[in-house]
Design a protein around this motif. Structure first.
Motif, PDB file in Angstrom:
ATOM      1  N   VAL A 189       0.804  -1.036  -0.049  1.00 11.80           N
ATOM      2  CA  VAL A 189      -0.225  -0.014  -0.026  1.00 11.80           C
ATOM      3  C   VAL A 189       0.828   1.386   0.057  1.00 11.80           C
ATOM      4  CG1 VAL A 189      -1.480   1.309   1.172  1.00 11.80           C
ATOM      5  CG2 VAL A 189      -1.860  -1.213   1.165  1.00 11.80           C
ATOM      6  N   VAL A 190       1.831   1.331   0.808  1.00  6.99           N
ATOM      7  CA  VAL A 190       2.876   2.510   1.069  1.00  6.99           C
ATOM      8  C   VAL A 190       3.599   2.539  -0.551  1.00  6.99           C
ATOM      9  CG1 VAL A 190       4.891   3.436   2.041  1.00  6.99           C
ATOM     10  CG2 VAL A 190       3.262   2.386   3.342  1.00  6.99           C
ATOM     11  N   MET A 191       3.911   1.520  -0.896  1.00  6.35           N
ATOM     12  CA  MET A 191       4.713   1.718  -2.372  1.00  6.35           C
ATOM     13  C   MET A 191       3.769   2.041  -3.341  1.00  6.35           C
ATOM     14  SD  MET A 191       7.530  -1.498  -2.564  1.00  6.35           S
ATOM     15  CE  MET A 191       6.563  -2.621  -1.836  1.00  6.35           C
ATOM     16  N   LEU A 198       0.415   0.352 -10.279  1.00  4.20           N
ATOM     17  CA  LEU A 198       0.412  -0.827  -9.677  1.00  4.20           C
ATOM     18  C   LEU A 198       1.633  -1.810  -9.828  1.00  4.20           C
ATOM     19  CD1 LEU A 198      -1.396  -2.864  -8.121  1.00  4.20           C
ATOM     20  CD2 LEU A 198      -2.473  -3.420 -10.185  1.00  4.20           C
ATOM     21  N   VAL A 199       2.127  -1.622 -11.198  1.00  9.71           N
ATOM     22  CA  VAL A 199       3.036  -2.601 -11.595  1.00  9.71           C
ATOM     23  C   VAL A 199       4.437  -2.049 -10.920  1.00  9.71           C
ATOM     24  CG1 VAL A 199       4.477  -3.106 -13.621  1.00  9.71           C
ATOM     25  CG2 VAL A 199       1.988  -2.902 -13.862  1.00  9.71           C
ATOM     26  N   ALA A 200       4.747  -0.813 -10.835  1.00  9.37           N
ATOM     27  CA  ALA A 200       5.953  -0.373 -10.288  1.00  9.37           C
ATOM     28  C   ALA A 200       6.037  -0.712  -8.980  1.00  9.37           C
ATOM     29  CB  ALA A 200       6.242   0.999 -10.383  1.00  9.37           C
ATOM     30  N   ALA A 201       4.843  -0.740  -8.171  1.00 10.35           N
ATOM     31  CA  ALA A 201       4.636  -0.965  -6.643  1.00 10.35           C
ATOM     32  C   ALA A 201       4.925  -2.521  -6.439  1.00 10.35           C
ATOM     33  CB  ALA A 201       3.431  -0.520  -6.221  1.00 10.35           C
ATOM     34  N   LEU A 202       4.641  -3.324  -7.459  1.00 12.99           N
ATOM     35  CA  LEU A 202       5.079  -4.783  -7.466  1.00 12.99           C
ATOM     36  C   LEU A 202       6.448  -5.303  -7.270  1.00 12.99           C
ATOM     37  CD1 LEU A 202       1.862  -6.320  -9.056  1.00 12.99           C
ATOM     38  CD2 LEU A 202       2.276  -6.677  -6.600  1.00 12.99           C
ATOM     39  N   VAL A 203       7.080  -4.415  -8.276  1.00 15.71           N
ATOM     40  CA  VAL A 203       8.415  -4.805  -8.655  1.00 15.71           C
ATOM     41  C   VAL A 203       9.365  -5.178  -7.517  1.00 15.71           C
ATOM     42  CG1 VAL A 203      10.462  -3.959  -9.860  1.00 15.71           C
ATOM     43  CG2 VAL A 203       8.376  -4.010 -10.967  1.00 15.71           C
ATOM     44  N   PRO A 204       9.510  -4.147  -6.616  1.00 17.37           N
ATOM     45  CA  PRO A 204      10.277  -4.268  -5.354  1.00 17.37           C
ATOM     46  C   PRO A 204       9.926  -5.452  -4.623  1.00 17.37           C
ATOM     47  CG  PRO A 204       9.726  -1.923  -5.467  1.00 17.37           C
ATOM     48  CD  PRO A 204       8.876  -2.689  -6.424  1.00 17.37           C
ATOM     49  N   LEU A 205       8.552  -5.790  -4.478  1.00 16.44           N
ATOM     50  CA  LEU A 205       8.195  -7.192  -3.855  1.00 16.44           C
ATOM     51  C   LEU A 205       8.813  -8.315  -4.364  1.00 16.44           C
ATOM     52  CD1 LEU A 205       4.472  -6.094  -2.674  1.00 16.44           C
ATOM     53  CD2 LEU A 205       6.603  -6.426  -1.382  1.00 16.44           C
ATOM     54  N   ALA A 316      20.834  -8.544  -1.648  1.00 14.10           N
ATOM     55  CA  ALA A 316      19.969  -7.531  -1.921  1.00 14.10           C
ATOM     56  C   ALA A 316      20.658  -6.659  -3.437  1.00 14.10           C
ATOM     57  CB  ALA A 316      19.756  -6.661  -0.775  1.00 14.10           C
ATOM     58  N   ALA A 317      21.861  -6.316  -3.150  1.00 17.31           N
ATOM     59  CA  ALA A 317      22.414  -5.575  -4.067  1.00 17.31           C
ATOM     60  C   ALA A 317      22.556  -6.303  -5.448  1.00 17.31           C
ATOM     61  CB  ALA A 317      23.601  -4.992  -3.629  1.00 17.31           C
ATOM     62  N   ALA A 318      23.066  -7.819  -5.189  1.00 19.70           N
ATOM     63  CA  ALA A 318      23.178  -8.501  -6.495  1.00 19.70           C
ATOM     64  C   ALA A 318      21.843  -8.605  -7.245  1.00 19.70           C
ATOM     65  CB  ALA A 318      23.873  -9.777  -6.119  1.00 19.70           C
ATOM     66  N   VAL A 319      20.908  -9.011  -6.489  1.00 22.30           N
ATOM     67  CA  VAL A 319      19.710  -9.064  -7.048  1.00 22.30           C
ATOM     68  C   VAL A 319      19.223  -7.662  -7.619  1.00 22.30           C
ATOM     69  CG1 VAL A 319      17.249  -9.759  -6.685  1.00 22.30           C
ATOM     70  CG2 VAL A 319      19.070 -11.119  -5.578  1.00 22.30           C
ATOM     71  N   SER A 320      19.295  -6.629  -7.196  1.00 24.98           N
ATOM     72  CA  SER A 320      18.835  -5.224  -7.550  1.00 24.98           C
ATOM     73  C   SER A 320      19.627  -4.908  -8.965  1.00 24.98           C
ATOM     74  CB  SER A 320      18.880  -4.353  -6.503  1.00 24.98           C
ATOM     75  OG  SER A 320      18.368  -4.542  -5.388  1.00 24.98           O
ATOM     76  N   VAL A 321      20.811  -5.369  -8.967  1.00 27.17           N
ATOM     77  CA  VAL A 321      21.388  -4.850 -10.237  1.00 27.17           C
ATOM     78  C   VAL A 321      21.578  -5.833 -11.369  1.00 27.17           C
ATOM     79  CG1 VAL A 321      23.047  -3.158  -8.846  1.00 27.17           C
ATOM     80  CG2 VAL A 321      23.947  -5.490  -9.529  1.00 27.17           C
ATOM     81  N   THR A 322      20.909  -7.216 -11.240  1.00 30.07           N
ATOM     82  CA  THR A 322      20.944  -8.041 -12.052  1.00 30.07           C
ATOM     83  C   THR A 322      19.388  -8.311 -12.379  1.00 30.07           C
ATOM     84  OG1 THR A 322      21.027  -9.871 -10.463  1.00 30.07           O
ATOM     85  CG2 THR A 322      23.068  -9.224 -11.553  1.00 30.07           C
ATOM     86  N   PHE A 323      18.569  -8.904 -11.371  1.00 29.54           N
ATOM     87  CA  PHE A 323      17.066  -9.365 -11.776  1.00 29.54           C
ATOM     88  C   PHE A 323      16.549  -7.963 -12.346  1.00 29.54           C
ATOM     89  CE2 PHE A 323      13.030  -9.922  -9.600  1.00 29.54           C
ATOM     90  CZ  PHE A 323      12.263 -10.701 -10.630  1.00 29.54           C
ATOM     91  N   LEU A 324      16.385  -7.202 -11.187  1.00 20.22           N
ATOM     92  CA  LEU A 324      15.739  -5.807 -11.435  1.00 20.22           C
ATOM     93  C   LEU A 324      15.892  -5.117 -12.594  1.00 20.22           C
ATOM     94  CD1 LEU A 324      14.018  -3.594 -10.621  1.00 20.22           C
ATOM     95  CD2 LEU A 324      15.749  -2.632  -9.244  1.00 20.22           C
ATOM     96  N   PRO A 325      17.305  -4.947 -13.385  1.00 15.58           N
ATOM     97  CA  PRO A 325      17.099  -4.434 -14.764  1.00 15.58           C
ATOM     98  C   PRO A 325      16.589  -5.188 -15.819  1.00 15.58           C
ATOM     99  CG  PRO A 325      19.117  -4.202 -13.472  1.00 15.58           C
ATOM    100  CD  PRO A 325      18.406  -5.034 -12.635  1.00 15.58           C
ATOM    101  N   ALA A 326      16.830  -6.604 -15.641  1.00 15.74           N
ATOM    102  CA  ALA A 326      16.170  -7.633 -16.624  1.00 15.74           C
ATOM    103  C   ALA A 326      14.595  -7.495 -16.599  1.00 15.74           C
ATOM    104  CB  ALA A 326      16.610  -9.038 -16.392  1.00 15.74           C
ATOM    105  N   LEU A 327      14.035  -7.076 -15.331  1.00 10.26           N
ATOM    106  CA  LEU A 327      12.654  -7.333 -15.164  1.00 10.26           C
ATOM    107  C   LEU A 327      12.120  -5.897 -15.770  1.00 10.26           C
ATOM    108  CD1 LEU A 327       9.973  -8.294 -13.959  1.00 10.26           C
ATOM    109  CD2 LEU A 327      10.503  -7.318 -11.731  1.00 10.26           C
ATOM    110  N   LEU A 328      12.858  -4.920 -15.705  1.00 11.67           N
ATOM    111  CA  LEU A 328      12.527  -3.575 -16.206  1.00 11.67           C
ATOM    112  C   LEU A 328      12.518  -3.648 -17.694  1.00 11.67           C
ATOM    113  CD1 LEU A 328      14.512  -1.123 -13.745  1.00 11.67           C
ATOM    114  CD2 LEU A 328      11.961  -1.715 -13.879  1.00 11.67           C
ATOM    115  N   LYS A 329      13.404  -4.239 -18.187  1.00 13.98           N
ATOM    116  CA  LYS A 329      13.736  -4.407 -19.695  1.00 13.98           C
ATOM    117  C   LYS A 329      12.481  -5.010 -20.356  1.00 13.98           C
ATOM    118  CE  LYS A 329      15.376  -4.858 -23.942  1.00 13.98           C
ATOM    119  NZ  LYS A 329      15.139  -3.782 -24.798  1.00 13.98           N
TER     120      LYS A 329
END
Length: 748
Positions: A189-191, A198-205, A316-329
């Motif tokens: 809810v806060v995100m 909605l989509v951007a708020a789900l990504v960090p989870l 947390a950093a490794a997932v954020s700079v690998t999985f997250l960019p791939a998900l954003l793409k």
């Protein structure tokens, strides 16, 4: 490196996502049952005097502090012949159990008053299960069902530290699930308000979910090589959840900024990784270095949080700079789908760095730096004042919820018995003469019995109180001696796990003994544990200070800003610890954060654990802020403008990140374990104060007062920074599609 990483995660986004999905399944399957492999202890340093005394007690006397207690209740009274017969039979049966040592009871000790309840219908059986903490748990489980309920017509309830440790493990496992079930919806809810779609708020989870299961797998692997505390799972998963969300927030914010300036998705990802991605990695390293300070302590309970916390920050950093960019793409423009705030279908516009709340706040603070800094510092000192009255103790069953059996039995024993019987000091004298030549030991026992705070001293020569023999030896007194060793049981008058208990340990150790002596028991363990912690504390603080200084020096090239950060962080953390003492030691938060027993102390591991974790998180935010301020200062050379623009660019992000991670830690309040509540409240308060009072007021005030001196360093260090220092450079917004940011470069 980050440019290559951006090309890989964008160009092979599906492969990265498939591998991440496989990791999630494997880590969830292998790491899901990690709690059953963890331990509930870890509070004892094996090199201390009390630990050595416990080892001798175990090896030579097959005795030690009782960890298995039976509370027998019968309305007929404990002196009724049938009840007495049942009690003796139960004691005898327990004494014959494998791995059970020194089973004694009210009846086996000749109707010892101390083991008889004041009401006359209760009595105690005390025993010790041998082995290390994990072995005790396994052996306790085998005994539990046979000594609970109606036994030989008498109601029997189990208590003691073995049960308390088991209930800590069970409570931790249940609490972990409850915390996640409550915090995830609140975070979402806060995100929604932070990300506005909605989509951007789900990504960090999604990022945090992958981080958490990876952390659990890491803990499972660690248990193959070392003991890990069960409570490390709560803090590690909370830290993993919070850091993953924070890092996602920072990267997504920079990614969306680039999109708002017209950059294509691949270019936005590349810029986000080269700038915010590098900041995320260095922030994770900062957190890991702060947690590494816990490795210097000789307690696996504290080391467990380093074992768990260091990989948590890095994962947390490794997932954020690998999985997250791939998900954003993979998501592309769909990240703006499901907009709930703002105009539907329209991506956020680029903010003006010289307009906004944080810019106005910074300008206001820098207009009146002295009075604002003085007011905030005064407030922090006021909040920190109760910390001067800090009193620490070992954890016992009172840290558990009210409905747990060990706490219920413990409260009954404290109310109806002399509870100190189970907390006696064991004074071990080794290499003594034969039993017929131990007159000096009787005189030593007389001396000990004269000490303030000593109720009596039990020995093989009899019982002493007030400096004289008050009872001759009984048949059971033979347990106090062997052919070449003996021990004395010093029963205290007051609560053993207290400041009075610690003073009594010092007094006993100060008495001249006729032979080599070692003092053990709960109060001695408390005294030795705190002493061992204090001995290593300067080294831990040095590790934190030096590592934090180096990281900030690499970012800024200044020796002033790292020193400022250290001072301000210590100031805000002292306020946090002061509130902790006021709320938990003094009991003002009892009822506010749930039920807990106010003991007048705090579990001794909480302050140092809280300090290391909170310091790492504070430096985490410091890196985020100073990286943008430095970027602006390198571009403009204007200190005041750089501070205002840097705070405007990061203020909302850091505050949102602090709010999200505070929600995670406030979820610990749901826990039934008191010191986990304290850790949660303390960490939440620390990050919120740091993100508001420190970053919003003290940092701009200090930097305004210091002016250009903020960026000063001696000549040799300036030359060193020119070779190894790292910074982020960014150009002003250009035409659509143009990469606005230069990559972080080596200066020179």
């Amino acid at each position: 490196m980050f440019a290559s990483l951006a090309r890989f995660t964008s160009g092979r986004s599906r492969l990265v996502l498939y591998l991440s999905g496989a990791l999630f399944v494997i880590a969830g399957a292998l790491g899901g049952g990690v709690i059953s492999k963890l331990s509930a202890g870890g509070f004892i340093d094996g090199s201390t005097e009390s630990a050595k005394a416990a080892e001798i007690m175990e090896d030579r006397f097959h005795a030690g502090a009782p960890n298995f207690t039976l509370l027998l209740t019968d309305r007929r009274g404990v002196d009724d012949p049938a009840v007495a017969a049942a009690g003796r039979a139960l004691t005898d049966r327990l004494s014959r159990e494998k791995h059970v040592e020194q089973a004694v009871s009210y009846w086996s000790l000749g109707k010892a008053d101390a083991l008889r309840g004041k009401s006359g219908d209760r009595a105690l059986v005390l025993a010790r299960i041998d082995g290390d903490e994990d072995q005790v748990q396994d052996r306790f489980s085998a005994l539990e069902s046979r000594y609970e309920g109606d036994v030989d017509g008498v109601d029997v309830r189990i208590g003691g530290t073995a049960l308390a440790n088991k209930e800590i493990v069970d409570t931790t496992e249940k609490d972990l699930l409850k915390i996640e079930l409550v915090t995830f919806p609140v975070l979402f809810v806060v995100m929604l308000f932070v990300f506005r779609t909605l989509v951007a708020a789900l990504v960090p989870l999604l990022v945090s979910g992958l981080t958490i299961v990876s952390v659990l797998l890491t803990l499972r692997i660690l248990t193959l090589f070392t003991e890990v505390s069960v409570l490390a799972t709560n803090v590690a998963t909370g830290l993993g959840l919070g850091l993953a969300i924070d890092y996602s927030l920072i990267l997504i914010k920079r990614y969306r900024e680039e999109l708002a300036h017209g950059a294509p998705p691949d270019g936005a990802i590349a810029t986000a990784l080269r700038t915010a991605g590098r900041t995320v990695v260095f922030s994770a390293v900062t957190v890991a270095l702060a947690l590494a300070a816990l490795l210097v302590f000789p307690f696996y309970f504290l080391r467990s949080f380093a074992y768990a916390g260091i990989p948590t920050a890095l994962i947390a950093a490794a997932v954020s700079v690998t999985f997250l960019p791939a998900l954003l793409k993979a998501l592309g423009p769909r990240i703006e789908k499901g907009r709930i705030l703002g105009k539907h279908g329209k991506a956020p516009t680029a903010p003006d760095p010289e307009a906004g709340f944080w810019h106005r706040l910074a300008v206001t603070v820098m207009r009146f730096p002295l009075p604002i800094a003085a007011a905030v510092i005064g407030l922090l000192l006021f909040l920190g004042a109760p910390f001067l009255d800090l009193r620490m103790s070992l954890a016992d069953e009172r840290v558990l919820p009210a409905n747990t059996q060990s706490r219920e039995v413990g409260e009954t024993i404290r109310g109806d018995f002399n509870a100190q019987e189970t907390q006696a000091l064991n004074v071990v004298l080794s290499d003594t003469p034969g039993k017929d030549e131990r007159g000096a030991i009787a005189r030593y026992a007389e001396q000990l019995s004269r000490l303030d705070g000593v109720a009596r001293v039990d020995t093989e020569a009899g019982t002493f109180a007030g400096g004289k023999l008050v009872a001759p030896p009984t048949p059971t007194a033979d347990r106090f001696g062997t052919t070449d060793s003996t021990y004395l049981s010093v029963v205290p008058r007051s609560q053993s796990l207290s400041e009075k208990g610690r003073e009594l340990v010092k007094d006993v150790r100060a008495v001249d003994a006729p032979y080599d002596v070692l003092v053990g028991g709960p109060a001695a363990e408390l005294e030795d544990s705190i002493s061992a912690m204090n001995d290593r504390l300067p080294l831990a603080l040095a590790v934190i200070a030096i590592s934090s200084f180096l990281v900030l020096f690499l970012f800024t090239g200044s020796v002033v800003l790292p020193l400022k950060a250290l001072v301000l962080n210590c100031l805000s953390l002292s306020a946090t610890l002061g509130v902790l003492v006021w709320g938990f030691q003094d009991g003002h938060l009892e009822g506010v954060v749930g039920d807990f027993v106010v003991t007048g102390t705090i579990t001794w591991t909480v302050p140092v654990l809280l300090f290391c974790i909170a310091f790492g998180l504070s430096m985490d935010y410091e890196v985020f802020l100073l990286s943008r301020i430095k970027e602006e200062y390198d571009r403009t050379g204007d200190n005041t403008r750089a501070v205002a623009r840097g705070l405007e660019r990061t203020g909302s992000t850091v505050t949102a990140a602090a709010l999200l991670i505070a929600i995670v830690f406030l979820g610990f309040v749901i826990s039934g374990i008191v010191y986990l509540k304290a850790i949660g409240v303390g960490l939440a308060l620390a990050v919120l104060m740091d993100a508001t009072l420190v970053r919003g007021a003290l940092v701009p005030a200090f930097m305004r007062l210091a002016g250009r001196a903020n960026w000063w360093a001696p000549g040799p260090l300036r030359a060193l920074h020119a070779k190894v220092g790292l910074r982020e450079e960014a150009a002003e917004p250009g035409p659509p599609g143009e990469d606005r940011s230069g990559s972080p470069v080596r200066r020179g």
